[in-house]
Design a protein around this motif. Structure first.
Motif, PDB file in Angstrom:
ATOM      1  N   VAL A  58       0.843  -1.194   0.000  1.00 23.70           N
ATOM      2  CA  VAL A  58       0.000   0.000   0.000  1.00 23.70           C
ATOM      3  C   VAL A  58       0.881   1.248   0.000  1.00 23.70           C
ATOM      4  O   VAL A  58       2.071   1.195   0.311  1.00 23.70           O
ATOM      5  N   ASN A  59       0.276   2.362  -0.370  1.00 23.65           N
ATOM      6  CA  ASN A  59       0.876   3.678  -0.172  1.00 23.65           C
ATOM      7  C   ASN A  59       0.265   4.269   1.086  1.00 23.65           C
ATOM      8  O   ASN A  59      -0.956   4.431   1.178  1.00 23.65           O
ATOM      9  N   PHE A  60       1.104   4.607   2.053  1.00 20.65           N
ATOM     10  CA  PHE A  60       0.661   5.141   3.338  1.00 20.65           C
ATOM     11  C   PHE A  60       1.071   6.601   3.409  1.00 20.65           C
ATOM     12  O   PHE A  60       2.158   6.978   2.965  1.00 20.65           O
ATOM     13  N   GLN A  61       0.206   7.439   3.949  1.00 23.63           N
ATOM     14  CA  GLN A  61       0.515   8.868   4.087  1.00 23.63           C
ATOM     15  C   GLN A  61       0.236   9.360   5.490  1.00 23.63           C
ATOM     16  O   GLN A  61      -0.835   9.091   6.048  1.00 23.63           O
ATOM     17  N   PHE A  62       1.216  10.096   6.061  1.00 25.37           N
ATOM     18  CA  PHE A  62       0.958  10.888   7.261  1.00 25.37           C
ATOM     19  C   PHE A  62       0.424  12.242   6.813  1.00 25.37           C
ATOM     20  O   PHE A  62       1.006  12.880   5.940  1.00 25.37           O
ATOM     21  N   LEU A  63      -0.667  12.702   7.423  1.00 27.38           N
ATOM     22  CA  LEU A  63      -1.288  13.970   7.044  1.00 27.38           C
ATOM     23  C   LEU A  63      -0.989  15.082   8.041  1.00 27.38           C
ATOM     24  O   LEU A  63      -1.418  16.215   7.839  1.00 27.38           O
ATOM     25  N   ILE A  64      -0.273  14.754   9.127  1.00 30.33           N
ATOM     26  CA  ILE A  64       0.121  15.757  10.103  1.00 30.33           C
ATOM     27  C   ILE A  64       1.600  15.564  10.404  1.00 30.33           C
ATOM     28  O   ILE A  64       2.176  14.526  10.063  1.00 30.33           O
TER      29      ILE A  64
END
Length: 222
Positions: A58-64
């Motif tokens: 998967v592609n994981f993203q932190f948004l903060i």
């Protein structure tokens, strides 16, 4: 000057006396699977149901802001999710819901960023959707008391959070949502998801009072 100093002390006192922060629900991460396979499996054996995946890229993203410095950047990771059934499925003729227990998810970085990006441990989820639909959701929101959703991460500190939740969309499914032997019918699907937590945000009035206090202290020092 003495008056300004008194205002400074009063401002700092008020800022300390009143609530310094309030809880605000913030979506802090999300993921999207890589590839066109349908690796999310919901298996109905006729006596129990299980929601599971193999290790899934998967592609994981932190948004903060986080300890990896990779805010709003895709992080290659492997996702594994498992759960067991908690109760039989229910329907009102339009929608189907089945509670799951022991839902566990792990996101492990596989690129330049490695380690535990996010782990969801022993939560309770609600799996369901519209009758006959090819889209479903697995979601849980903590009620603020039981702390049903538990997160851990090598890059984020959750010690100050009071409520956590997640929502995963499975779409499209191979098998339309229905009930077989009192459980949801089995399916395979693609998926995306997001994760949120209540974090403490300083009140605007508190920030103003602290700012007045800091300015007064600076002037007095000069």
């Amino acid at each position: 000057m003495k008056s300004l100093f008194r205002i400074t002390i009063a401002g700092l006192t008020l800022a300390t006396t009143f609530s310094l922060a309030h809880a605000q629900t913030v979506t802090f991460a999300n993921f999207q699977q890589i590839g066109l396979t349908k690796p999310f499996e919901f298996i109905n054996s006729g006596v129990s149901s299980n929601f599971t995946t193999t290790t899934l890229p998967v592609n994981f993203q932190f948004l903060i802001p986080n300890g990896s410095g990779s805010m709003n950047t895709n992080i290659p990771a492997n996702l594994t999710i498992t759960s067991v059934q908690s109760a039989t499925a229910t329907t009102d003729g339009f929608s189907i819901t089945q509670r799951l227990q022991s839902v566990q998810m792990t996101f492990v970085g596989t690129g330049a960023i490695t380690g535990n990006l996010l782990t969801v441990i022993n939560s309770t989820g609600s799996l369901g959707g519209a009758v006959g639909a090819l889209t479903g959701t697995l979601a849980e929101t903590d009620n603020g008391a039981q702390q049903i959703v538990t997160y851990s991460s090598a890059y984020l500190d959750f010690s100050a959070t009071t409520q956590r939740n997640y929502s995963i969309t499975v779409d499209p499914m191979d098998t339309p949502l229905g009930i077989t032997a009192s459980y949801l019918t089995g399916f395979r699907a693609d998926a995306t998801g997001q994760f949120a937590a209540n974090i403490m945000i300083p009140e605007p009035s508190t920030l103003l009072l602290l700012g007045i206090g800091a300015l007064g202290m600076l002037i007095r020092r000069r």
